[in-house]
Scaffold this active site. Structure first.
Site, PDB file in Angstrom:
ATOM      1  N   LYS A 137       0.868  -1.195   0.000  1.00  0.00           N
ATOM      2  CA  LYS A 137       0.000   0.000   0.000  1.00  0.00           C
ATOM      3  C   LYS A 137       0.890   1.226   0.000  1.00  0.00           C
ATOM      4  CE  LYS A 137      -4.428   1.026   0.267  1.00  0.00           C
ATOM      5  NZ  LYS A 137      -5.597   0.196  -0.118  1.00  0.00           N
ATOM      6  N   ASP A 181      -7.192   4.353  -4.301  1.00  0.00           N
ATOM      7  CA  ASP A 181      -7.821   4.192  -2.981  1.00  0.00           C
ATOM      8  C   ASP A 181      -8.443   5.564  -2.695  1.00  0.00           C
ATOM      9  OD1 ASP A 181      -7.858   2.128  -0.575  1.00  0.00           O
ATOM     10  OD2 ASP A 181      -7.519   4.073   0.358  1.00  0.00           O
TER      11      ASP A 181
HETATM   12  P1  NDP Z   1     -13.127   7.836  -2.445  1.00  0.00           P
HETATM   13  O1  NDP Z   1     -12.036   8.815  -2.289  1.00  0.00           O
HETATM   14  O2  NDP Z   1     -13.732   7.624  -3.790  1.00  0.00           O
HETATM   15  O3  NDP Z   1     -14.323   8.146  -1.435  1.00  0.00           O
HETATM   16  C1  NDP Z   1     -14.114   8.192  -0.070  1.00  0.00           C
HETATM   17  C2  NDP Z   1     -15.404   8.564   0.605  1.00  0.00           C
HETATM   18  O4  NDP Z   1     -15.279   8.362   2.006  1.00  0.00           O
HETATM   19  C3  NDP Z   1     -15.778  10.020   0.406  1.00  0.00           C
HETATM   20  O5  NDP Z   1     -17.170  10.148   0.407  1.00  0.00           O
HETATM   21  C4  NDP Z   1     -15.150  10.676   1.620  1.00  0.00           C
HETATM   22  O6  NDP Z   1     -15.778  11.897   1.979  1.00  0.00           O
HETATM   23  C5  NDP Z   1     -15.380   9.632   2.676  1.00  0.00           C
HETATM   24  N1  NDP Z   1     -14.279   9.740   3.674  1.00  0.00           N
HETATM   25  C6  NDP Z   1     -12.974   9.625   3.459  1.00  0.00           C
HETATM   26  N2  NDP Z   1     -12.260   9.835   4.570  1.00  0.00           N
HETATM   27  C7  NDP Z   1     -13.157  10.122   5.504  1.00  0.00           C
HETATM   28  C8  NDP Z   1     -13.057  10.442   6.863  1.00  0.00           C
HETATM   29  N3  NDP Z   1     -11.857  10.524   7.493  1.00  0.00           N
HETATM   30  N4  NDP Z   1     -14.206  10.644   7.542  1.00  0.00           N
HETATM   31  C9  NDP Z   1     -15.408  10.545   6.917  1.00  0.00           C
HETATM   32  N5  NDP Z   1     -15.559  10.260   5.618  1.00  0.00           N
HETATM   33  C10 NDP Z   1     -14.459  10.053   4.931  1.00  0.00           C
HETATM   34  O7  NDP Z   1     -12.531   6.455  -1.878  1.00  0.00           O
HETATM   35  P2  NDP Z   1     -13.036   4.964  -2.118  1.00  0.00           P
HETATM   36  O8  NDP Z   1     -14.500   4.919  -2.273  1.00  0.00           O
HETATM   37  O9  NDP Z   1     -12.174   4.376  -3.155  1.00  0.00           O
HETATM   38  O10 NDP Z   1     -12.618   4.284  -0.730  1.00  0.00           O
HETATM   39  C11 NDP Z   1     -13.514   4.157   0.361  1.00  0.00           C
HETATM   40  C12 NDP Z   1     -13.028   3.032   1.269  1.00  0.00           C
HETATM   41  O11 NDP Z   1     -12.985   1.807   0.524  1.00  0.00           O
HETATM   42  C13 NDP Z   1     -11.620   3.211   1.838  1.00  0.00           C
HETATM   43  O12 NDP Z   1     -11.568   2.619   3.115  1.00  0.00           O
HETATM   44  C14 NDP Z   1     -10.748   2.388   0.879  1.00  0.00           C
HETATM   45  O13 NDP Z   1      -9.567   1.970   1.488  1.00  0.00           O
HETATM   46  C15 NDP Z   1     -11.701   1.220   0.613  1.00  0.00           C
HETATM   47  N6  NDP Z   1     -11.438   0.447  -0.588  1.00  0.00           N
HETATM   48  C16 NDP Z   1     -11.354   1.036  -1.822  1.00  0.00           C
HETATM   49  C17 NDP Z   1     -11.148   0.252  -2.946  1.00  0.00           C
HETATM   50  C18 NDP Z   1     -11.136   0.827  -4.306  1.00  0.00           C
HETATM   51  O14 NDP Z   1     -11.033   0.051  -5.268  1.00  0.00           O
HETATM   52  N7  NDP Z   1     -11.270   2.119  -4.491  1.00  0.00           N
HETATM   53  C19 NDP Z   1     -10.937  -1.193  -2.835  1.00  0.00           C
HETATM   54  C20 NDP Z   1     -11.125  -1.719  -1.510  1.00  0.00           C
HETATM   55  C21 NDP Z   1     -11.335  -0.907  -0.443  1.00  0.00           C
HETATM   56  P3  NDP Z   1     -15.071  13.295   1.626  1.00  0.00           P
HETATM   57  O15 NDP Z   1     -15.251  13.478   0.159  1.00  0.00           O
HETATM   58  O16 NDP Z   1     -15.808  14.299   2.439  1.00  0.00           O
HETATM   59  O17 NDP Z   1     -13.644  13.172   2.031  1.00  0.00           O
HETATM   60  O1  2IT Z   2      -7.939  -1.542  -0.620  1.00  0.00           O
HETATM   61  C1  2IT Z   2      -7.892  -2.017  -1.771  1.00  0.00           C
HETATM   62  O2  2IT Z   2      -7.991  -3.224  -1.977  1.00  0.00           O
HETATM   63  C2  2IT Z   2      -7.724  -1.087  -2.894  1.00  0.00           C
HETATM   64  N1  2IT Z   2      -7.659   0.123  -2.658  1.00  0.00           N
HETATM   65  C3  2IT Z   2      -7.583  -1.608  -4.292  1.00  0.00           C
HETATM   66  C4  2IT Z   2      -6.171  -2.029  -4.567  1.00  0.00           C
HETATM   67  C5  2IT Z   2      -5.871  -2.426  -5.994  1.00  0.00           C
HETATM   68  O3  2IT Z   2      -4.693  -2.734  -6.216  1.00  0.00           O
HETATM   69  O4  2IT Z   2      -6.754  -2.456  -6.851  1.00  0.00           O
END
Ligand code: NDP
Ligand code: 2IT
Length: 443
Positions: free
Chosen positions: A125, A165
């Protein structure tokens, strides 16, 4: 004191000031106790001590210039945690809260998640404390170019393959890919989540959210239930949350909430997902603007999304967003299933409340593995120099999520912990990596 407890104590002493890493390691190692205690080979080869120490940790300076000519410095990270079963693989997070503890907890969890996908990918990561919010496209581009100018030395299609992420989506991956190619001259699958015209895979954008819902649906089906007709509460309003909402609705559920770091929306008639996509992904606006489109919906400042009555909850925002009290509130409102889209969204105390109350609980490592699994499918397509159709990738994704459910279910049952999918996922993910490490000698 047991071997596991010893390793955990050492880890806490050796890594002060890293509470998120301590939390993730404590959860995993405690659930591994029955496996470790019934297989002497792990202690004999100091497997756990090796597993909790990243193979390599890289920290670097990222200087960049804003649109007014002011110079800023952020810190960049890449933690290459474990390459026993494949090249390091895992996302990059750009958020002001990023520090070594957060990157290490994410990298550590990624090892087990990637193993669960059944695909050949190790765990890593990275990211930066850079805040993309409020920055112009040009500022984001200059930051990404500076970040990659240092990171390119340590990554490669067969070495380490970053992706998105929090705060890193298609725009950022595109800028970083361009800079990698420019410096190295290589047109290779070094990043995933790329644009569709330069090596990206169909379904990668939707994959984490869709995969979450596929896995939870399989868990519900096993208990004679399904998403159909259920009320669903989702936190977050980013990539994972929005596509989880879309798939849940396709399966017949009603999604009544989304949230961001400033507040949450409640729309009792069901969220208008197309409007949210435009608002968040095209205009890069805030959720508070949702009620302009839907005057009957409510916007509330602050936390509180878990107070909404629901059948199924899908936390999809960030770590530790759902605590013990939230878990109790959800249960007292009738919530019987939780699927973690975010990484480590539930505190250790919240997980215990869910398990004690027999809530169907799908932990992050299993439930959100669809994103990285589809990234691995993107790597396969890049190696083949081919692109698969949407249907082909989507059906592979669904298959992977269904298999993950059954593997974690079986692993839990084998160790007499039926329906404890936290233990099941950790054990199933661990055994493959640990046995590969042993087979490869002291590495
Ligand atoms: P995005 O940046 O697209 O969206 C994040 C969302 O979560 C936003 O709505 C943001 O609000 C909110 N958020 C972020 N930080 C905080 C915080 N400290 N407190 C409250 N709300 C918060 O990210 P993703 O959707 O990609 O990721 C969301 C989660 O999913 C994370 O935990 C990530 O690690 C996990 N994840 C993502 C994957 C991927 O493929 N993208 C894969 C697997 C897991 P705001 O805009 O106000 O900051
Ligand atoms: O938390 C996760 O698994 C991700 N943010 C996706 C990682 C990836 O390599 O697609």
């Amino acid at each position: 004191m047991s071997y596991v407890d010893n390793v955990l104590n050492e880890l806490i002493l050796k890594n002060p000031g890293q509470p998120e890493f301590h939390q993730a390691a404590t959860e995993v190692l405690n659930t591994l106790k029955p496996v470790i205690e019934s297989n002497a080979k792990y202690q004999k080869s100091s497997l756990l001590e090796r597993l909790v120490e990243p193979e390599r940790q890289i920290m670097f300076r990222v200087p960049w210039t804003d649109d007014n000519g002011n110079v800023h410095v952020n810190r960049g990270y890449r933690v290459q945690f474990n390459s026993a079963i494949g090249p390091f693989k895992g996302g990059l997070r750009f958020h002001p809260s990023v520090n070594l503890s957060i990157i290490k907890f994410l990298g550590f969890e990624q090892i087990f998640k990637n193993s669960l996908t059944g695909l050949p990918i190790g765990g890593g990561k990275g990211g930066s404390d850079f805040d993309p919010k409020g920055k112009s496209d040009n500022e984001v581009m200059r930051f990404c170019q500076s970040f990659m100018t240092e990171l390119y030395k340590y990554i490669g299609a067969d070495m380490d393959v970053p992706a998105g992420d929090i705060g890193v989506g298609g725009r950022e991956v595109g800028y970083m890919y361009g800079q990698y190619k420019r410096i190295t001259g290589l047109y290779e699958g070094v990043l995933t989540g790329k644009g569709l015209t330069f090596g990206g895979s169909l379904v990668r954008t939707e994959a984490t959210g869709y995969g979450l819902v596929y896995l939870v649906e399989e868990m519900l089906n096993a208990k004679g239930k399904s998403f159909k007709g259920q009320t669903v509460v989702i936190s977050g309003a980013g990539n994972v949350a929005v596509y989880a909402a879309e798939k849940a609705v396709q399966l017949g559920a009603k999604v009544v909430s989304l949230s961001d770091s400033t507040g949450y929306i409640y729309d009792k008639d069901g969220i208008d997902i197309e409007f949210v996509k435009e608002l968040k992904f095209v205009k890069r606006g805030r959720l508070s603007e949702y009620t302009k489109q839907r005057p009957n919906a409510e916007y509330h400042d602050g936390k509180g999304v878990w107070n909404i009555k629901c059948d199924i909850a899908l936390p999809c925002a960030t770590q530790n967003e759902l605590d013990e009290n939230d878990a109790k509130t959800l249960i007292s409102n009738g919530c019987y299933a939780v699927g973690e889209g975010a990484n480590m969204p539930s505190t250790l105390e919240a997980i215990n409340v869910f398990l004690e109350n027999k809530v169907l609980f799908a932990p992050a490592k299993a439930a959100n593995a669809g994103g990285v699994a589809t990234s691995a499918l993107e790597m396969s397509q890049n190696s083949q120099r081919l692109s698969w159709t949407f249907e082909e990738v989507d059906s592979k994704l669904k298959n992977i999520m269904v298999n993950i459910y059954h593997n974690m279910d079986k692993a839990a049952e084998n160790y007499n912990m039926k329906d404890n999918f936290v233990a099941g996922a950790n054990i199933a993910g661990f055994v493959k990596v640990a046995d590969a490490m042993i087979a490869q000698g002291v590495i």
